[in-house]
Design a protein around this motif. Structure first.
Motif, PDB file in Angstrom:
ATOM      1  N   LEU A  62      13.072  19.063 -11.455  1.00  0.00           N
ATOM      2  CA  LEU A  62      11.762  19.500 -11.962  1.00  0.00           C
ATOM      3  C   LEU A  62      10.995  20.267 -10.890  1.00  0.00           C
ATOM      4  N   GLU A  63      10.994  19.724  -9.686  1.00  0.00           N
ATOM      5  CA  GLU A  63      10.301  20.380  -8.578  1.00  0.00           C
ATOM      6  C   GLU A  63      10.901  21.760  -8.294  1.00  0.00           C
ATOM      7  N   GLU A  64      12.233  21.850  -8.277  1.00  0.00           N
ATOM      8  CA  GLU A  64      12.911  23.124  -8.027  1.00  0.00           C
ATOM      9  C   GLU A  64      12.592  24.167  -9.101  1.00  0.00           C
ATOM     10  N   ARG A  65      12.306  23.708 -10.303  1.00  0.00           N
ATOM     11  CA  ARG A  65      12.014  24.616 -11.418  1.00  0.00           C
ATOM     12  C   ARG A  65      10.520  24.917 -11.557  1.00  0.00           C
ATOM     13  N   GLY A  66       9.738  24.428 -10.619  1.00  0.00           N
ATOM     14  CA  GLY A  66       8.323  24.762 -10.596  1.00  0.00           C
ATOM     15  C   GLY A  66       7.408  23.903 -11.446  1.00  0.00           C
ATOM     16  N   ILE A  67       7.889  22.774 -11.915  1.00  0.00           N
ATOM     17  CA  ILE A  67       7.029  21.868 -12.685  1.00  0.00           C
ATOM     18  C   ILE A  67       6.082  21.185 -11.690  1.00  0.00           C
ATOM     19  N   PRO A  68       4.776  21.223 -11.967  1.00  0.00           N
ATOM     20  CA  PRO A  68       3.824  20.620 -11.022  1.00  0.00           C
ATOM     21  C   PRO A  68       3.748  19.097 -11.164  1.00  0.00           C
ATOM     22  N   HIS A  69       3.191  18.473 -10.146  1.00  0.00           N
ATOM     23  CA  HIS A  69       2.875  17.040 -10.154  1.00  0.00           C
ATOM     24  C   HIS A  69       4.102  16.167 -10.435  1.00  0.00           C
ATOM     25  N   VAL A  70       5.076  16.269  -9.563  1.00  0.00           N
ATOM     26  CA  VAL A  70       6.288  15.449  -9.659  1.00  0.00           C
ATOM     27  C   VAL A  70       6.297  14.460  -8.500  1.00  0.00           C
ATOM     28  N   ILE A  71       6.441  13.198  -8.817  1.00  0.00           N
ATOM     29  CA  ILE A  71       6.553  12.150  -7.804  1.00  0.00           C
ATOM     30  C   ILE A  71       7.916  11.503  -7.980  1.00  0.00           C
ATOM     31  N   GLY A  72       8.672  11.431  -6.880  1.00  0.00           N
ATOM     32  CA  GLY A  72      10.010  10.830  -6.903  1.00  0.00           C
ATOM     33  C   GLY A  72      11.082  11.897  -6.923  1.00  0.00           C
ATOM     34  N   THR A  73      11.566  12.249  -5.740  1.00  0.00           N
ATOM     35  CA  THR A  73      12.628  13.237  -5.599  1.00  0.00           C
ATOM     36  C   THR A  73      13.695  12.664  -4.663  1.00  0.00           C
ATOM     37  N   LEU A  74      14.771  13.392  -4.490  1.00  0.00           N
ATOM     38  CA  LEU A  74      15.801  12.932  -3.558  1.00  0.00           C
ATOM     39  C   LEU A  74      15.251  12.869  -2.135  1.00  0.00           C
ATOM     40  N   ALA A  75      14.389  13.817  -1.773  1.00  0.00           N
ATOM     41  CA  ALA A  75      13.804  13.832  -0.427  1.00  0.00           C
ATOM     42  C   ALA A  75      12.767  12.736  -0.236  1.00  0.00           C
ATOM     43  N   SER A  76      12.107  12.340  -1.316  1.00  0.00           N
ATOM     44  CA  SER A  76      11.047  11.334  -1.238  1.00  0.00           C
ATOM     45  C   SER A  76      11.083  10.457  -2.490  1.00  0.00           C
ATOM     46  N   PRO A  77      12.042   9.522  -2.563  1.00  0.00           N
ATOM     47  CA  PRO A  77      12.200   8.703  -3.766  1.00  0.00           C
ATOM     48  C   PRO A  77      11.009   7.786  -4.032  1.00  0.00           C
ATOM     49  N   ASP A  79      10.748   4.316  -5.265  1.00  0.00           N
ATOM     50  CA  ASP A  79      11.545   3.123  -5.548  1.00  0.00           C
ATOM     51  C   ASP A  79      10.667   1.879  -5.472  1.00  0.00           C
ATOM     52  N   ALA A  80      11.275   0.719  -5.530  1.00  0.00           N
ATOM     53  CA  ALA A  80      10.516  -0.539  -5.540  1.00  0.00           C
ATOM     54  C   ALA A  80       9.615  -0.662  -4.316  1.00  0.00           C
ATOM     55  N   ASP A  81      10.058  -0.140  -3.174  1.00  0.00           N
ATOM     56  CA  ASP A  81       9.280  -0.262  -1.940  1.00  0.00           C
ATOM     57  C   ASP A  81       8.095   0.704  -1.881  1.00  0.00           C
ATOM     58  N   THR A  82       8.163   1.812  -2.587  1.00  0.00           N
ATOM     59  CA  THR A  82       7.124   2.841  -2.476  1.00  0.00           C
ATOM     60  C   THR A  82       6.311   3.034  -3.755  1.00  0.00           C
ATOM     61  N   LEU A  83       6.657   2.326  -4.826  1.00  0.00           N
ATOM     62  CA  LEU A  83       6.014   2.550  -6.123  1.00  0.00           C
ATOM     63  C   LEU A  83       4.492   2.397  -6.061  1.00  0.00           C
ATOM     64  N   ALA A  84       3.995   1.315  -5.497  1.00  0.00           N
ATOM     65  CA  ALA A  84       2.542   1.085  -5.464  1.00  0.00           C
ATOM     66  C   ALA A  84       1.828   2.190  -4.697  1.00  0.00           C
ATOM     67  N   GLN A  85       2.388   2.588  -3.580  1.00  0.00           N
ATOM     68  CA  GLN A  85       1.799   3.648  -2.759  1.00  0.00           C
ATOM     69  C   GLN A  85       1.771   4.972  -3.524  1.00  0.00           C
ATOM     70  N   LYS A  86       2.847   5.288  -4.217  1.00  0.00           N
ATOM     71  CA  LYS A  86       2.927   6.555  -4.952  1.00  0.00           C
ATOM     72  C   LYS A  86       1.999   6.539  -6.169  1.00  0.00           C
ATOM     73  N   LEU A  87       1.883   5.389  -6.838  1.00  0.00           N
ATOM     74  CA  LEU A  87       0.966   5.282  -7.977  1.00  0.00           C
ATOM     75  C   LEU A  87      -0.471   5.545  -7.546  1.00  0.00           C
ATOM     76  N   ALA A  88      -0.827   5.103  -6.351  1.00  0.00           N
ATOM     77  CA  ALA A  88      -2.188   5.284  -5.844  1.00  0.00           C
ATOM     78  C   ALA A  88      -2.525   6.760  -5.621  1.00  0.00           C
ATOM     79  N   CYS A  89      -1.522   7.610  -5.512  1.00  0.00           N
ATOM     80  CA  CYS A  89      -1.742   9.048  -5.282  1.00  0.00           C
ATOM     81  C   CYS A  89      -1.963   9.839  -6.564  1.00  0.00           C
ATOM     82  N   ILE A  90      -1.766   9.229  -7.718  1.00  0.00           N
ATOM     83  CA  ILE A  90      -1.888   9.948  -8.994  1.00  0.00           C
ATOM     84  C   ILE A  90      -3.354   9.984  -9.405  1.00  0.00           C
ATOM     85  N   PRO A  91      -3.885  11.182  -9.670  1.00  0.00           N
ATOM     86  CA  PRO A  91      -5.275  11.274 -10.126  1.00  0.00           C
ATOM     87  C   PRO A  91      -5.492  10.450 -11.397  1.00  0.00           C
ATOM     88  N   ALA A  92      -6.636   9.793 -11.488  1.00  0.00           N
ATOM     89  CA  ALA A  92      -6.937   8.887 -12.602  1.00  0.00           C
ATOM     90  C   ALA A  92      -6.921   9.581 -13.958  1.00  0.00           C
TER      91      ALA A  92
END
Length: 183
Positions: A62-77, A79-92
């Protein structure tokens, strides 16, 4: 129009299994309700397990095809360890579409379970992560069994890559259709 909205209301919240060629319609329906710049794709999984790599593979495509606002890629997955942190970055004000791999019945491999409700990440492996997303796609990458971690580890990389490609293609098709309609 009345009947169409009535059907939507009755089916909202239900999970239904669909083949990949029907995914674009699911995403087009979401785009009827939300502007593309107010949608976040939350692609859940890890690059350390073949079966669980569907999320990060899809996020990368999705990121390579230009879709905006993608969380969770091969470079920055995401996963269970990062889910809470990544959720906090999503605009309300963003609608979240959660994408994840799952295990299912024998005849369901290759099926996508779509819903207008949250996804429960890691449910197949007994995880206790919070529900995520207003919309969700759970892609059945293999058969559920007594040892789900092992099943995910031994899942076909080809199937996971193909299912990720189908998901990314469907999102892009929906985005292009919306852009063509609004131009």
């Amino acid at each position: 129009m009345y009947k169409r909205e009535l059907v939507r209301q009755q089916t909202r919240g239900m999970r239904r299994g669909i083949p990949g060629d029907q995914l674009a319609l699911f995403f087009k329906n979401i785009l009827e309700r939300h502007a593309p710049d107010e949608i976040t794709f939350l692609c859940i999984g890890t690059d350390r397990s073949t079966g669980d790599a569907l999320g990060p593979l899809t996020g990368t495509l999705l990121e390579e095809r230009g879709i905006p606002h993608v969380i969770g890629t091969l470079a920055s997955p995401c996963d269970a360890d990062t889910l809470a942190q990544k959720l906090a970055c999503i605009p309300a004000h963003h609608a979240v579409i959660a994408l994840d791999a799952c295990l299912g019945p024998k005849d369901a491999a290759g099926t996508y379970y779509v819903s207008e409700q949250a996804l429960l990440p890691a449910a197949a492996v007994g995880g206790s992560l919070p529900p995520v997303g207003e919309y969700s796609v759970a892609a059945v990458v293999n058969v559920n069994g007594p040892r789900p971690y092992s099943v995910l580890q031994m899942t076909s990389l080809y199937l996971v890559m193909e299912m990720s490609r189908v998901l990314a293609d469907a999102v892009c098709e929906a985005w292009k259709a919306r852009a063509a309609f609004h131009s």
